[in-house]
Design a protein around this motif. Structure first.
Motif, PDB file in Angstrom:
ATOM      1  N   LEU A  35       0.825  -1.211   0.000  1.00  0.00           N
ATOM      2  CA  LEU A  35       0.000   0.000   0.000  1.00  0.00           C
ATOM      3  C   LEU A  35       0.860   1.263   0.000  1.00  0.00           C
ATOM      4  O   LEU A  35       0.549   2.241  -0.693  1.00  0.00           O
ATOM      5  N   ALA A  36       1.947   1.253   0.767  1.00  0.00           N
ATOM      6  CA  ALA A  36       2.826   2.423   0.811  1.00  0.00           C
ATOM      7  C   ALA A  36       3.481   2.665  -0.549  1.00  0.00           C
ATOM      8  O   ALA A  36       3.549   3.809  -1.020  1.00  0.00           O
ATOM      9  N   GLN A  37       3.938   1.607  -1.200  1.00  0.00           N
ATOM     10  CA  GLN A  37       4.547   1.742  -2.521  1.00  0.00           C
ATOM     11  C   GLN A  37       3.513   2.212  -3.547  1.00  0.00           C
ATOM     12  O   GLN A  37       3.816   3.025  -4.421  1.00  0.00           O
ATOM     13  N   TRP A  38       2.307   1.694  -3.433  1.00  0.00           N
ATOM     14  CA  TRP A  38       1.252   2.085  -4.363  1.00  0.00           C
ATOM     15  C   TRP A  38       0.947   3.575  -4.235  1.00  0.00           C
ATOM     16  O   TRP A  38       0.803   4.273  -5.235  1.00  0.00           O
ATOM     17  N   ARG A  39       0.846   4.043  -2.998  1.00  0.00           N
ATOM     18  CA  ARG A  39       0.555   5.468  -2.776  1.00  0.00           C
ATOM     19  C   ARG A  39       1.696   6.350  -3.264  1.00  0.00           C
ATOM     20  O   ARG A  39       1.467   7.431  -3.798  1.00  0.00           O
ATOM     21  N   ALA A  40       2.926   5.888  -3.091  1.00  0.00           N
ATOM     22  CA  ALA A  40       4.077   6.669  -3.557  1.00  0.00           C
ATOM     23  C   ALA A  40       4.076   6.766  -5.081  1.00  0.00           C
ATOM     24  O   ALA A  40       4.380   7.829  -5.639  1.00  0.00           O
ATOM     25  N   ASN A  41       3.733   5.679  -5.753  1.00  0.00           N
ATOM     26  CA  ASN A  41       3.691   5.695  -7.220  1.00  0.00           C
ATOM     27  C   ASN A  41       2.492   6.463  -7.748  1.00  0.00           C
ATOM     28  O   ASN A  41       2.544   7.028  -8.836  1.00  0.00           O
ATOM     29  N   ALA A  42       1.406   6.483  -6.991  1.00  0.00           N
ATOM     30  CA  ALA A  42       0.222   7.227  -7.426  1.00  0.00           C
ATOM     31  C   ALA A  42       0.482   8.730  -7.394  1.00  0.00           C
ATOM     32  O   ALA A  42      -0.116   9.483  -8.159  1.00  0.00           O
ATOM     33  N   ALA A  43       1.375   9.173  -6.516  1.00  0.00           N
ATOM     34  CA  ALA A  43       1.684  10.595  -6.417  1.00  0.00           C
ATOM     35  C   ALA A  43       2.581  11.066  -7.563  1.00  0.00           C
ATOM     36  O   ALA A  43       2.718  12.257  -7.782  1.00  0.00           O
ATOM     37  N   SER A  44       3.175  10.127  -8.285  1.00  0.00           N
ATOM     38  CA  SER A  44       4.056  10.477  -9.392  1.00  0.00           C
ATOM     39  C   SER A  44       3.249  11.093 -10.537  1.00  0.00           C
ATOM     40  O   SER A  44       2.156  10.636 -10.873  1.00  0.00           O
ATOM     41  N   SER A  45       3.794  12.126 -11.129  1.00  0.00           N
ATOM     42  CA  SER A  45       3.101  12.784 -12.233  1.00  0.00           C
ATOM     43  C   SER A  45       3.499  12.213 -13.586  1.00  0.00           C
ATOM     44  O   SER A  45       2.856  12.514 -14.593  1.00  0.00           O
ATOM     45  N   ASN A  46       4.523  11.383 -13.621  1.00  0.00           N
ATOM     46  CA  ASN A  46       4.998  10.809 -14.867  1.00  0.00           C
ATOM     47  C   ASN A  46       4.144   9.594 -15.241  1.00  0.00           C
ATOM     48  O   ASN A  46       4.096   8.596 -14.510  1.00  0.00           O
ATOM     49  N   GLU A  47       3.484   9.677 -16.371  1.00  0.00           N
ATOM     50  CA  GLU A  47       2.583   8.600 -16.810  1.00  0.00           C
ATOM     51  C   GLU A  47       3.357   7.315 -17.107  1.00  0.00           C
ATOM     52  O   GLU A  47       2.876   6.221 -16.842  1.00  0.00           O
ATOM     53  N   ALA A  48       4.564   7.435 -17.636  1.00  0.00           N
ATOM     54  CA  ALA A  48       5.370   6.249 -17.957  1.00  0.00           C
ATOM     55  C   ALA A  48       5.754   5.490 -16.690  1.00  0.00           C
ATOM     56  O   ALA A  48       5.731   4.260 -16.663  1.00  0.00           O
ATOM     57  N   GLU A  49       6.098   6.211 -15.632  1.00  0.00           N
ATOM     58  CA  GLU A  49       6.444   5.563 -14.364  1.00  0.00           C
ATOM     59  C   GLU A  49       5.236   4.853 -13.774  1.00  0.00           C
ATOM     60  O   GLU A  49       5.348   3.741 -13.250  1.00  0.00           O
ATOM     61  N   ARG A  50       4.077   5.491 -13.824  1.00  0.00           N
ATOM     62  CA  ARG A  50       2.872   4.859 -13.283  1.00  0.00           C
ATOM     63  C   ARG A  50       2.494   3.628 -14.091  1.00  0.00           C
ATOM     64  O   ARG A  50       2.071   2.620 -13.528  1.00  0.00           O
ATOM     65  N   SER A  51       2.661   3.688 -15.388  1.00  0.00           N
ATOM     66  CA  SER A  51       2.366   2.537 -16.235  1.00  0.00           C
ATOM     67  C   SER A  51       3.326   1.385 -15.929  1.00  0.00           C
ATOM     68  O   SER A  51       2.908   0.222 -15.851  1.00  0.00           O
ATOM     69  N   ALA A  52       4.597   1.710 -15.738  1.00  0.00           N
ATOM     70  CA  ALA A  52       5.582   0.677 -15.387  1.00  0.00           C
ATOM     71  C   ALA A  52       5.277   0.071 -14.023  1.00  0.00           C
ATOM     72  O   ALA A  52       5.395  -1.143 -13.823  1.00  0.00           O
ATOM     73  N   ALA A  53       4.860   0.911 -13.074  1.00  0.00           N
ATOM     74  CA  ALA A  53       4.518   0.416 -11.741  1.00  0.00           C
ATOM     75  C   ALA A  53       3.285  -0.477 -11.794  1.00  0.00           C
ATOM     76  O   ALA A  53       3.198  -1.486 -11.076  1.00  0.00           O
ATOM     77  N   LEU A  54       2.334  -0.136 -12.641  1.00  0.00           N
ATOM     78  CA  LEU A  54       1.132  -0.950 -12.805  1.00  0.00           C
ATOM     79  C   LEU A  54       1.488  -2.321 -13.370  1.00  0.00           C
ATOM     80  O   LEU A  54       1.004  -3.346 -12.877  1.00  0.00           O
ATOM     81  N   GLN A  55       2.340  -2.362 -14.374  1.00  0.00           N
ATOM     82  CA  GLN A  55       2.766  -3.640 -14.944  1.00  0.00           C
ATOM     83  C   GLN A  55       3.556  -4.456 -13.929  1.00  0.00           C
ATOM     84  O   GLN A  55       3.402  -5.673 -13.852  1.00  0.00           O
ATOM     85  N   GLU A  56       4.386  -3.791 -13.149  1.00  0.00           N
ATOM     86  CA  GLU A  56       5.155  -4.490 -12.123  1.00  0.00           C
ATOM     87  C   GLU A  56       4.234  -5.093 -11.070  1.00  0.00           C
ATOM     88  O   GLU A  56       4.452  -6.216 -10.611  1.00  0.00           O
TER      89      GLU A  56
END
Length: 109
Positions: A35-56
């Motif tokens: 949950l902590a990692q998810w919230r940290a990635n959700a705060a990211s404004s970079n769409e590519a990073e969020r997409s990579a985190a979703l796939q991971e």
């Protein structure tokens, strides 16, 4: 990445962690970490990073479930038991499933 897709991935990941890690150890640390990692990635404004985190996250959920299935398969095959004993046990289980019983084993004389 839509919000519904992200929510579905998070739920699948949390379900995999709860079913395979948290329930086994009784420790909620992994769930809180996810949950902590998810919230940290959700705060990211970079769409590519969020997409990579979703796939991971999808990959981790699949990995956790696959490890559990692999362990269950190894246990079902009884890899530490000789082949004759394993076949006898499998036949006895099959007979039990259909309501029959295996005849008692004859004692060698």
């Amino acid at each position: 990445m839509s919000a519904t897709e992200a929510r579905a991935v998070l739920r699948a990941l949390l379900r995999a962690v709860d079913r395979n890690v948290t329930s086994a150890s009784g420790n909620r640390q992994w769930r809180e970490f996810v949950l902590a990692q998810w919230r940290a990635n959700a705060a990211s404004s970079n769409e590519a990073e969020r997409s990579a985190a979703l796939q991971e996250a999808k990959d981790y959920a699949l990995l956790i479930d696959s490890i559990r299935e692999h362990k269950e398969l190894l246990l079902s095959y009884n890899i530490g038991i000789p082949i004759d004993d394993r076949e006898r046990d499998m036949n006895a289980r099959a007979a039990t499933l259909v309501g029959l019983a295996m005849p008692p084993k004859a004692e060698p004389q």
